[in-house]
Each structure stands twice: as C-alpha cells, then as structure tokens.
Motif scaffolding. Sequence first.
Motif, PDB file in Angstrom:
ATOM      1  N   ASN A 198      40.626  61.872  14.153  1.00  0.00           N
ATOM      2  CA  ASN A 198      39.386  61.166  13.823  1.00  0.00           C
ATOM      3  C   ASN A 198      38.556  61.961  12.817  1.00  0.00           C
ATOM      4  OD1 ASN A 198      38.050  63.179  15.296  1.00  0.00           O
ATOM      5  ND2 ASN A 198      37.861  61.916  17.127  1.00  0.00           N
ATOM      6  N   ARG A 199      37.397  61.421  12.471  1.00  0.00           N
ATOM      7  CA  ARG A 199      36.565  62.046  11.438  1.00  0.00           C
ATOM      8  C   ARG A 199      35.993  63.391  11.867  1.00  0.00           C
ATOM      9  NH1 ARG A 199      32.254  57.586  10.373  1.00  0.00           N
ATOM     10  NH2 ARG A 199      34.189  56.384  10.470  1.00  0.00           N
ATOM     11  N   ASP A 200      36.043  63.678  13.177  1.00  0.00           N
ATOM     12  CA  ASP A 200      35.589  64.980  13.689  1.00  0.00           C
ATOM     13  C   ASP A 200      36.739  65.972  13.799  1.00  0.00           C
ATOM     14  OD1 ASP A 200      32.919  64.081  14.026  1.00  0.00           O
ATOM     15  OD2 ASP A 200      33.488  63.094  15.897  1.00  0.00           O
ATOM     16  N   ASN A 201      37.902  65.625  13.189  1.00  0.00           N
ATOM     17  CA  ASN A 201      39.100  66.462  13.231  1.00  0.00           C
ATOM     18  C   ASN A 201      39.577  66.711  14.661  1.00  0.00           C
ATOM     19  OD1 ASN A 201      39.264  66.759  10.400  1.00  0.00           O
ATOM     20  ND2 ASN A 201      37.764  68.403  10.453  1.00  0.00           N
ATOM     21  N   GLN A 202      39.415  65.704  15.498  1.00  0.00           N
ATOM     22  CA  GLN A 202      39.913  65.766  16.867  1.00  0.00           C
ATOM     23  C   GLN A 202      41.198  64.960  16.951  1.00  0.00           C
ATOM     24  OE1 GLN A 202      37.670  63.656  19.869  1.00  0.00           O
ATOM     25  NE2 GLN A 202      38.286  65.083  21.468  1.00  0.00           N
ATOM     26  N   VAL A 203      42.193  65.490  17.675  1.00  0.00           N
ATOM     27  CA  VAL A 203      43.494  64.824  17.793  1.00  0.00           C
ATOM     28  C   VAL A 203      43.555  63.987  19.060  1.00  0.00           C
ATOM     29  CG1 VAL A 203      45.985  65.154  17.957  1.00  0.00           C
ATOM     30  CG2 VAL A 203      44.630  66.679  16.535  1.00  0.00           C
ATOM     31  N   LEU A 204      44.019  62.748  18.927  1.00  0.00           N
ATOM     32  CA  LEU A 204      44.263  61.871  20.064  1.00  0.00           C
ATOM     33  C   LEU A 204      45.717  61.420  20.026  1.00  0.00           C
ATOM     34  CD1 LEU A 204      41.168  61.147  18.883  1.00  0.00           C
ATOM     35  CD2 LEU A 204      41.191  59.717  20.925  1.00  0.00           C
ATOM     36  N   VAL A 205      46.414  61.554  21.144  1.00  0.00           N
ATOM     37  CA  VAL A 205      47.791  61.072  21.255  1.00  0.00           C
ATOM     38  C   VAL A 205      47.796  59.918  22.241  1.00  0.00           C
ATOM     39  CG1 VAL A 205      50.154  61.640  21.881  1.00  0.00           C
ATOM     40  CG2 VAL A 205      48.734  63.357  20.754  1.00  0.00           C
ATOM     41  N   ASN A 206      48.201  58.744  21.746  1.00  0.00           N
ATOM     42  CA  ASN A 206      48.130  57.526  22.558  1.00  0.00           C
ATOM     43  C   ASN A 206      46.742  57.353  23.179  1.00  0.00           C
ATOM     44  OD1 ASN A 206      50.781  56.899  21.942  1.00  0.00           O
ATOM     45  ND2 ASN A 206      51.594  57.883  23.780  1.00  0.00           N
ATOM     46  N   GLU A 207      45.727  57.529  22.318  1.00  0.00           N
ATOM     47  CA  GLU A 207      44.311  57.364  22.681  1.00  0.00           C
ATOM     48  C   GLU A 207      43.777  58.438  23.630  1.00  0.00           C
ATOM     49  OE1 GLU A 207      46.350  54.303  22.667  1.00  0.00           O
ATOM     50  OE2 GLU A 207      45.647  54.456  20.585  1.00  0.00           O
ATOM     51  N   ARG A 208      44.575  59.459  23.911  1.00  0.00           N
ATOM     52  CA  ARG A 208      44.117  60.533  24.798  1.00  0.00           C
ATOM     53  C   ARG A 208      43.845  61.792  23.981  1.00  0.00           C
ATOM     54  NH1 ARG A 208      48.143  61.487  29.643  1.00  0.00           N
ATOM     55  NH2 ARG A 208      46.510  63.019  30.080  1.00  0.00           N
ATOM     56  N   PRO A 209      42.628  62.362  24.052  1.00  0.00           N
ATOM     57  CA  PRO A 209      42.336  63.581  23.283  1.00  0.00           C
ATOM     58  C   PRO A 209      43.116  64.772  23.820  1.00  0.00           C
ATOM     59  CG  PRO A 209      40.495  63.034  24.749  1.00  0.00           C
ATOM     60  CD  PRO A 209      41.460  61.890  24.829  1.00  0.00           C
ATOM     61  N   ILE A 210      43.633  65.597  22.900  1.00  0.00           N
ATOM     62  CA  ILE A 210      44.335  66.810  23.297  1.00  0.00           C
ATOM     63  C   ILE A 210      43.817  67.966  22.434  1.00  0.00           C
ATOM     64  CG2 ILE A 210      46.418  65.524  23.930  1.00  0.00           C
ATOM     65  CD1 ILE A 210      47.724  66.728  21.399  1.00  0.00           C
ATOM     66  N   ALA A 211      44.099  69.193  22.850  1.00  0.00           N
ATOM     67  CA  ALA A 211      43.681  70.365  22.077  1.00  0.00           C
ATOM     68  C   ALA A 211      44.396  70.374  20.733  1.00  0.00           C
ATOM     69  CB  ALA A 211      43.987  71.643  22.850  1.00  0.00           C
ATOM     70  N   ASN A 212      43.672  70.706  19.675  1.00  0.00           N
ATOM     71  CA  ASN A 212      44.232  70.650  18.325  1.00  0.00           C
ATOM     72  C   ASN A 212      45.435  71.567  18.134  1.00  0.00           C
ATOM     73  OD1 ASN A 212      42.148  68.935  17.893  1.00  0.00           O
ATOM     74  ND2 ASN A 212      41.060  70.202  16.411  1.00  0.00           N
ATOM     75  N   ASP A 213      45.494  72.660  18.897  1.00  0.00           N
ATOM     76  CA  ASP A 213      46.585  73.617  18.713  1.00  0.00           C
ATOM     77  C   ASP A 213      47.753  73.383  19.669  1.00  0.00           C
ATOM     78  OD1 ASP A 213      45.292  74.333  21.019  1.00  0.00           O
ATOM     79  OD2 ASP A 213      45.090  76.462  20.520  1.00  0.00           O
ATOM     80  N   SER A 214      47.772  72.223  20.330  1.00  0.00           N
ATOM     81  CA  SER A 214      48.830  71.977  21.316  1.00  0.00           C
ATOM     82  C   SER A 214      49.700  70.770  20.968  1.00  0.00           C
ATOM     83  CB  SER A 214      48.214  71.767  22.708  1.00  0.00           C
ATOM     84  OG  SER A 214      47.399  70.604  22.731  1.00  0.00           O
ATOM     85  N   ILE A 215      49.600  70.276  19.724  1.00  0.00           N
ATOM     86  CA  ILE A 215      50.346  69.077  19.342  1.00  0.00           C
ATOM     87  C   ILE A 215      51.849  69.301  19.426  1.00  0.00           C
ATOM     88  CG2 ILE A 215      50.683  67.335  17.548  1.00  0.00           C
ATOM     89  CD1 ILE A 215      47.985  68.252  16.388  1.00  0.00           C
TER      90      ILE A 215
END
Length: 236
Positions: free
Chosen positions: A120-137
Amino acid sequence: MRKRKKYYNSKGFLFASLITIFLVSGYFLFSNKTFKYCSNEKYLLDIHDSLPVVSIDYNQYRKDILDEITLKLNEETCCKTHEFLLKLSTNETVNVTLFNHCKSCPIVCGGRLFTRVLINRDNQVLVNERPIANDSIANYIHEFLKKPDTDYNYVENCILNWDLTTNKEFIEQTFIDIQKGYQLYYEEIAQKKFGKPICELTKKEIESIKREKSSIYLGVGYKIPEPPIPPPPPIE
C-alpha cells in the motif's frame, strides 16, 4: 617516553581507522553486488536468458505502465499473456508474467487463482489482505509453498500489486523476496530429498522436485474488482 607512547597511540588510531574504512567500503561493495543464481536455480525459478528484458517506471498510472511495457516488448499485450525478465535498479532480473486485461477480452481474469501480495501507499505488505512484516515475505511464501493449495492458499501464482506512490526500492525488494521464497522452498526440498544444495543436483533430481509453474504476475495487468455495493436497507 611520553612522546613514544603518544606516537604509538596515534599509529594505532590510524591503523584502526584504515581497518574501519576498509570494512565499511567492503560492506557497500558487496551489499550492492548483484546476486547470481546457478543454472539449476534459474531452471527451477523459470529464469530464462532468452526472455526479453524490460525495466519500467512503477510510479505511474496503470494505463501508462501497460503502454510502456507494450512499447518495450514491441507487440500487443491486450488480452495476451507475456513473460519477461523485469530489470531492477540493481541490474538483477526477476521473471514476471503480465496479462493485460482489456475491455475487449472475452475471458474473465477472475477465474485465475493467485496469492495476492499488495504494497500500500504506506509501504506496508499485505498477503491475501493480511498484513505481514515487511522483512518476512520470503519466509511467508516459503511456508505457503509447503501447504496444500486452496482458494485462500495458492502460491503457484503470486500477483504483486502496488500503490501509485509506493517506494520504488521497496517494490523491487518485494519482487526479489517473492522469488527468494520460491528459492528457499526448493533449497529445503533438495536438502531433505537428496541431502545436497540445489546447485549440486543432477538434471533428473531437478526434474523430480520442480513444481509445474511458479509465476510472479504483475498486478498492474489485472483489474482489481470493486467491492460489492451493499443492498439498500429494508423499507419499514
């Protein structure tokens, strides 16, 4: 004696400074080094040198990005699937797939299953609409691959979407992390099944662990469905 002591202290300080400069320089030199996959890893990750190489400006509107890709591929992309190597700022390449869904397309793209990754625009990662830590993708994708596929857990195809204002470096790092997730999965399977790393496997061993397909789709090529409009409240 004092002067001699002072001389050695100065000499020691100079030596320590040189060591520090060397280590810091080495850090930046090697941290910016492009990572190279071995031939076995390239095969498993579907990184084919014969594919066209394309770089894009991520911070554009959807239509402009699609026009840029169409121009660089020098062929029509509407309603067609195109696979190419996305060139990143580090000169590293990631194998990606584009399907440009146009109004004239006879097939509804919604029938394809994806693990949806959104920045998203806040540089937050969502996987299947669930937020996760950016360094854990990478680890997240790695764990997903070990589970059976369902409508809510389907990682043969990852689709990456990003916002217009998302940081470019973060978008590219996410591409790398998704690809790294696939690589970690194959590395674990190779060790468990054959007791050696991917790069040491024979062709027959590589074939036995390769999944049918593991693709990273550019979300820009798909229309994100609008949320359904709730029905009007009942008239009392």
